[in-house]
Design an enzyme around this catalytic site. Structure first.
Site, PDB file in Angstrom:
ATOM      1  N   MET A   1      10.048  31.926 -15.092  1.00  0.00           N
ATOM      2  CA  MET A   1      10.568  30.572 -14.903  1.00  0.00           C
ATOM      3  C   MET A   1      11.745  30.599 -13.943  1.00  0.00           C
ATOM      4  SD  MET A   1      10.575  29.216 -18.845  1.00  0.00           S
ATOM      5  CE  MET A   1      11.171  30.754 -19.526  1.00  0.00           C
TER       6      MET A   1
ATOM      7  N   VAL B   1      12.726  36.072 -22.710  1.00  0.00           N
ATOM      8  CA  VAL B   1      13.508  37.094 -22.016  1.00  0.00           C
ATOM      9  C   VAL B   1      14.547  36.415 -21.128  1.00  0.00           C
ATOM     10  CG1 VAL B   1      13.435  39.101 -20.492  1.00  0.00           C
ATOM     11  CG2 VAL B   1      11.485  38.606 -21.998  1.00  0.00           C
TER      12      VAL B   1
ATOM     13  N   GLY C   1      16.836  29.899 -16.047  1.00  0.00           N
ATOM     14  CA  GLY C   1      16.028  30.916 -15.381  1.00  0.00           C
ATOM     15  C   GLY C   1      15.711  32.134 -16.229  1.00  0.00           C
ATOM     16  N   SER C   2      14.448  32.465 -16.421  1.00  0.00           N
ATOM     17  CA  SER C   2      14.084  33.532 -17.350  1.00  0.00           C
ATOM     18  C   SER C   2      12.584  33.791 -17.298  1.00  0.00           C
ATOM     19  CB  SER C   2      14.510  33.124 -18.758  1.00  0.00           C
ATOM     20  OG  SER C   2      14.119  31.782 -18.996  1.00  0.00           O
ATOM     21  N   ARG C   3      12.030  34.423 -18.374  1.00  0.00           N
ATOM     22  CA  ARG C   3      10.592  34.628 -18.457  1.00  0.00           C
ATOM     23  C   ARG C   3      10.166  34.657 -19.910  1.00  0.00           C
ATOM     24  NH1 ARG C   3       9.149  40.215 -15.776  1.00  0.00           N
ATOM     25  NH2 ARG C   3       7.283  40.458 -17.051  1.00  0.00           N
TER      26      ARG C   3
END
Length: 212
Positions: free
Chosen positions: A93, A151, A181-183
């Protein structure tokens, strides 16, 4: 649709209120042109915390994307949270994606595991094992195990998870949020059939990642 609050995520209300007040004060004291950068920050915060309702596919056996973003991994790995071989599908993301996280399948949560860690770029493979993360291990009624892991990334500094062991989730149900912002990594049984490839753009809940 599973949608418990207005179209702007509740996690963003303090940020929106703060940036809006600052923009108004600067506009009043120094004029709109001077305040323009602050208004741009307000608009950015507004778009970041949007959280629109999503239709939930009714297809049996479908595993839904838990997040908006881009597919950065589809591979066979070891699921370290459920101690098994698995198919991992990862969604990255960026700051322009919706950051609300949704359950990919129906089931009962076996465990929720939080791990402190680093904040390297979430687009990198090592982020899955080195970054701060929160894993949810879920068992479906059909005996399948699905693990989905929030994450943190380079900018993301706060993982929010609202479920605990023993809770039940319905696919598409909102269960958490990651700020800035991440995953999300999804670990599936090895016989699951992926429906996406690396580089695909996906939307939380509406995109089918794989099928049992």
């Amino acid at each position: 649709m599973n949608y418990p609050h207005p179209i702007i995520a509740r996690e963003g209300w303090p940020y929106l209120a703060g940036s809006f007040v600052v923009a108004l004060v600067v506009s009043f004291l120094a004029g709109f042109l001077v305040a323009l950068p602050v208004w741009i920050v307000f608009v950015f915060v507004l778009q970041f915390f949007r959280d629109p309702p999503r239709p939930i596919p009714a297809e049996p056996g479908a595993i839904l994307s838990p997040a908006d973003g881009r597919i950065v991994a589809v591979e066979k790995v070891r699921d370290p949270y459920a101690d098994r071989d698995a198919l991992k599908i990862s969604v990255f993301m960026n700051v322009f994606n919706v950051h609300s996280n949704r359950a990919p399948v129906d089931g009962t949560i076996r465990a929720v595991k939080y791990f402190p860690g680093k904040f390297v770029n979430a687009d990198l493979d090592k982020a899955s094992t080195e970054n701060e993360r929160n894993a949810v291990v879920l068992d479906t009624a059909g005996g399948k195990t699905v693990t989905f892991v929030q994450v943190a990334g380079l900018i993301a500094r706060r993982i929010l998870c609202y479920v605990t062991a023993g809770d039940t989730l319905s696919r598409g149900q909102r269960y958490g949020f990651i700020r800035f912002g991440s995953r999300v990594d999804v670990y599936l049984p090895t016989d699951a059939r992926p429906a996406v490839v690396i580089g695909d753009k996906v939307s939380a809940t509406t995109t089918i990642l794989a099928r049992f």
